[in-house]
Scaffold this active site. Structure first.
Site, mmCIF file in Angstrom:
data_model
loop_
_atom_site.group_PDB
_atom_site.id
_atom_site.type_symbol
_atom_site.label_atom_id
_atom_site.label_comp_id
_atom_site.label_asym_id
_atom_site.label_seq_id
_atom_site.Cartn_x
_atom_site.Cartn_y
_atom_site.Cartn_z
ATOM 1 N N ASP A 13 42.683 36.889 39.293
ATOM 2 C CA ASP A 13 42.371 35.586 38.698
ATOM 3 C C ASP A 13 43.174 35.322 37.427
ATOM 4 O OD1 ASP A 13 40.327 35.347 40.670
ATOM 5 O OD2 ASP A 13 39.043 36.590 39.402
ATOM 6 N N LYS A 16 47.722 33.315 39.133
ATOM 7 C CA LYS A 16 48.902 33.560 39.982
ATOM 8 C C LYS A 16 49.288 32.310 40.750
ATOM 9 C CE LYS A 16 47.089 37.250 42.055
ATOM 10 N NZ LYS A 16 46.015 37.716 41.173
ATOM 11 N N GLY A 40 42.095 34.138 46.603
ATOM 12 C CA GLY A 40 41.877 32.703 46.689
ATOM 13 C C GLY A 40 42.648 31.990 45.631
ATOM 14 N N HIS A 41 43.436 31.000 46.028
ATOM 15 C CA HIS A 41 43.959 30.146 44.975
ATOM 16 C C HIS A 41 44.135 28.717 45.415
ATOM 17 C CE1 HIS A 41 47.934 32.003 46.135
ATOM 18 N NE2 HIS A 41 48.081 30.739 46.400
ATOM 19 N N GLN A 223 44.720 39.848 44.131
ATOM 20 C CA GLN A 223 43.903 40.630 43.193
ATOM 21 C C GLN A 223 44.759 41.069 41.986
ATOM 22 O OE1 GLN A 223 43.502 41.936 46.779
ATOM 23 N NE2 GLN A 223 42.266 40.109 46.888
ATOM 24 N N LYS A 330 47.280 30.569 30.684
ATOM 25 C CA LYS A 330 46.044 30.050 30.067
ATOM 26 C C LYS A 330 45.966 30.275 28.559
ATOM 27 C CE LYS A 330 42.484 29.629 33.039
ATOM 28 N NZ LYS A 330 41.420 29.944 34.042
HETATM 29 P P1 IMP Z 1 36.494 43.304 47.935
HETATM 30 O O1 IMP Z 1 37.965 43.139 47.763
HETATM 31 O O2 IMP Z 1 35.828 42.108 48.572
HETATM 32 O O3 IMP Z 1 36.120 44.595 48.594
HETATM 33 O O4 IMP Z 1 35.834 43.378 46.460
HETATM 34 C C1 IMP Z 1 36.034 44.496 45.601
HETATM 35 C C2 IMP Z 1 36.190 44.052 44.148
HETATM 36 O O5 IMP Z 1 37.386 43.307 43.990
HETATM 37 C C3 IMP Z 1 35.066 43.129 43.649
HETATM 38 O O6 IMP Z 1 34.844 43.398 42.284
HETATM 39 C C4 IMP Z 1 35.657 41.736 43.794
HETATM 40 O O7 IMP Z 1 35.066 40.820 42.903
HETATM 41 C C5 IMP Z 1 37.111 42.030 43.434
HETATM 42 N N1 IMP Z 1 38.041 41.056 44.023
HETATM 43 C C6 IMP Z 1 38.467 40.984 45.299
HETATM 44 N N2 IMP Z 1 39.337 39.978 45.461
HETATM 45 C C7 IMP Z 1 39.484 39.403 44.258
HETATM 46 C C8 IMP Z 1 40.306 38.328 43.771
HETATM 47 O O8 IMP Z 1 41.078 37.695 44.495
HETATM 48 N N3 IMP Z 1 40.180 38.044 42.442
HETATM 49 C C9 IMP Z 1 39.370 38.750 41.611
HETATM 50 N N4 IMP Z 1 38.614 39.775 42.014
HETATM 51 C C10 IMP Z 1 38.669 40.101 43.321
#
Ligand code: IMP
Length: 429
Positions: A13, A16, A40-41, A223, A330
């Site tokens: 977050d 990107k 997600g973006h 991520q 930001k």
């Molecule tokens: P998972 O990827 O769904 O298994 O989640 C594992 C951890 O990664 C959790 O803390 C999520 O909130 C974090 N996470 C997964 N994808 C994102 C992202 O795109 N942005 C921020 N945190 C993420």
């Protein structure tokens, strides 16, 4: 350097989307190499807003977009996203979009297991996105995954299904759940197979060809490095390697192809989900950062935790990922703070640390050592050159650069594509 690899240098977050969108408009191919639809973006192009989770950003502008083998692919999520974008007028066909045929699939059983585990974990939960990412990667490494190429051989899937179901049925029994309904699974896979197969191919071959032809490739990380399965705040991490090196293994090109590694860094820090966060603020300053920065997750809508900039963490992630230069995003969220703080080290058990120790208990216990700087009253939003920035904001950027031992390549001053101060062009520098 012809290619650019974009990675998040904090907990995801970092903003990107805007940077990737800007780079994608100048790339010949955009490649996702890890993660899945947990990313997600939001892209704003003209008067249209596009929300992407799985598809590479280039898709919106018709640039060749590739999902590499390092991604875990939910075929139903893919279909829904493609259909939604097509509904918004985006052209997606087998000419401008390809999926690695050796990509492991996320199945309904993975999503279910993700949910069951999180629900059972109580206060120890990871706070996953609930998309089945972890369980799908587990099956990949456990050599029982069903992959995209298997969709063309569903009539001979029995041995793989045996392996997969033996594993999942045992786990499900532990949660008091019924065994996997194999007939249902096969039926669903047969239904979705033609849709996925129209895009499936050995993408390493396609990438080899475009690279030979001199294409500029943009590797789009998801991520952030602090969520990396090896280097992140384990076990509060995602299940893939989010570091730059994964661009090579997750797409089928050698490490030299990664080119300029652009680390995206937010001017403060946020995190969604559980886990250690040394500079987290549980006060008015934290609330202000969240409010001004609109810190809500794109995928889950969860409120993000907020805190001051942590130079220790970013120095570490830049080193681990071999970051060539950062994009600082930001900055405008810090406008108007009387003082701003930067974490320069940690205190733990009478010792001072200049890195984040590996043990989870130590990570949770470190106390940040702060350096305080005067803030700035003027707005930085929309600045397009150093001359547009208040002197204190420039000092802040310079101090960040110094502390993280990595140069600033870009400063982003609003969600608008053109509100960017360009110091080094990652594609040509
Ligand atoms: P998972 O990827 O769904 O298994 O989640 C594992 C951890 O990664 C959790 O803390 C999520 O909130 C974090 N996470 C997964 N994808 C994102 C992202 O795109 N942005 C921020 N945190 C993420």
């Amino acid at each position: 350097m012809a290619n650019v690899t974009v990675i998040g240098a904090q907990w995801g977050d970092e903003g990107k989307g805007k940077i990737v969108d800007w780079l994608a408009s100048r790339a010949d191919a955009v490649v996702r190499f890890q993660g899945g639809h947990n990313a997600g973006h939001t892209l704003v192009v003209g008067d249209q807003t596009y929300k992407l989770s799985l598809l590479p950003s280039g898709i919106v502008t018709g640039t060749l977009s590739i999902i590499g083998n390092g991604v875990v692919l939910d075929p139903w999520a893919l279909k829904a996203e493609v259909e939604k974008l097509r509904g918004q007028g985006v052209e997606i066909n087998d000419d401008n979009f390809a999926v690695a045929d050796n990509c492991p699939l996320i199945l309904p059983v993975h999503r279910e297991l993700d949910g069951l585990r999180e629900a059972a974990a109580g206060s120890g939960k990871i706070g996953t996105t609930g998309r089945g990412i972890g369980p799908a990667y587990e099956d990949k490494v456990g050599r029982r995954a069903i992959r995209v190429c298997d969709l063309a051989h569903l009539d001979s899937l029995e041995p793989q299904l045996d392996r997969l179901c033996a594993h999942h049925d045992a786990l499900r029994a532990g949660f008091g759940e019924k065994p996997v309904d194999r007939d249902d699974l096969i039926r669903e896979l047969k239904e979705i197979a033609p849709f996925v197969l129209q895009f499936a191919q050995p993408v390493w071959k396609r990438l080899k060809k475009v690279r030979k032809a001199g294409a500029r490739i943009l590797f789009e990380g998801a991520q952030g490095v602090l969520l990396d399965i090896d280097h992140g705040t384990y076990p509060f991490v995602t299940s893939s390697n989010t570091v730059s090196g994964t661009a090579a293994s997750g797409s089928g090109l050698g490490p030299a192809a990664t080119g300029f590694v652009l680390g995206i860094v937010k001017a403060y820090t946020t995190r969604v989900g559980s886990g250690p966060f040394p500079t987290e603020l549980d006060d008015e300053d934290g609330r202000m950062l969240g409010e001004r920065g609109h810190e809500f997750g794109t995928v889950t809508g969860r409120q993000r935790r907020c805190g001051w900039f942590d130079a220790v963490l970013v120095r570490q992630t830049c080193a681990i990922s071999g970051v060539t230069g950062i994009a600082l995003t930001k900055l405008d969220v810090l406008d108007g703070f009387e003082t701003v703080k930067i974490c320069t080290g940690y205190r733990l058990g009478g010792k001072v640390y200049d890195y984040l120790p590996s043990h989870a208990a130590d990570q949770a216990a470190v106390e940040p050592i702060y350096e305080e700087m005067d803030g700035w009253r003027e707005t930085t939003a929309g600045a397009r050159s150093w001359a547009d920035l208040p002197a204190q904001a420039i000092k802040y950027i310079q101090r960040v650069q110094e502390l993280i031992e990595t140069p600033v390549a870009l400063v982003s001053t609003s969600p608008e594509r053109d509100d960017t101060i360009l110091v080094r062009d990652p594609f040509t520098d």
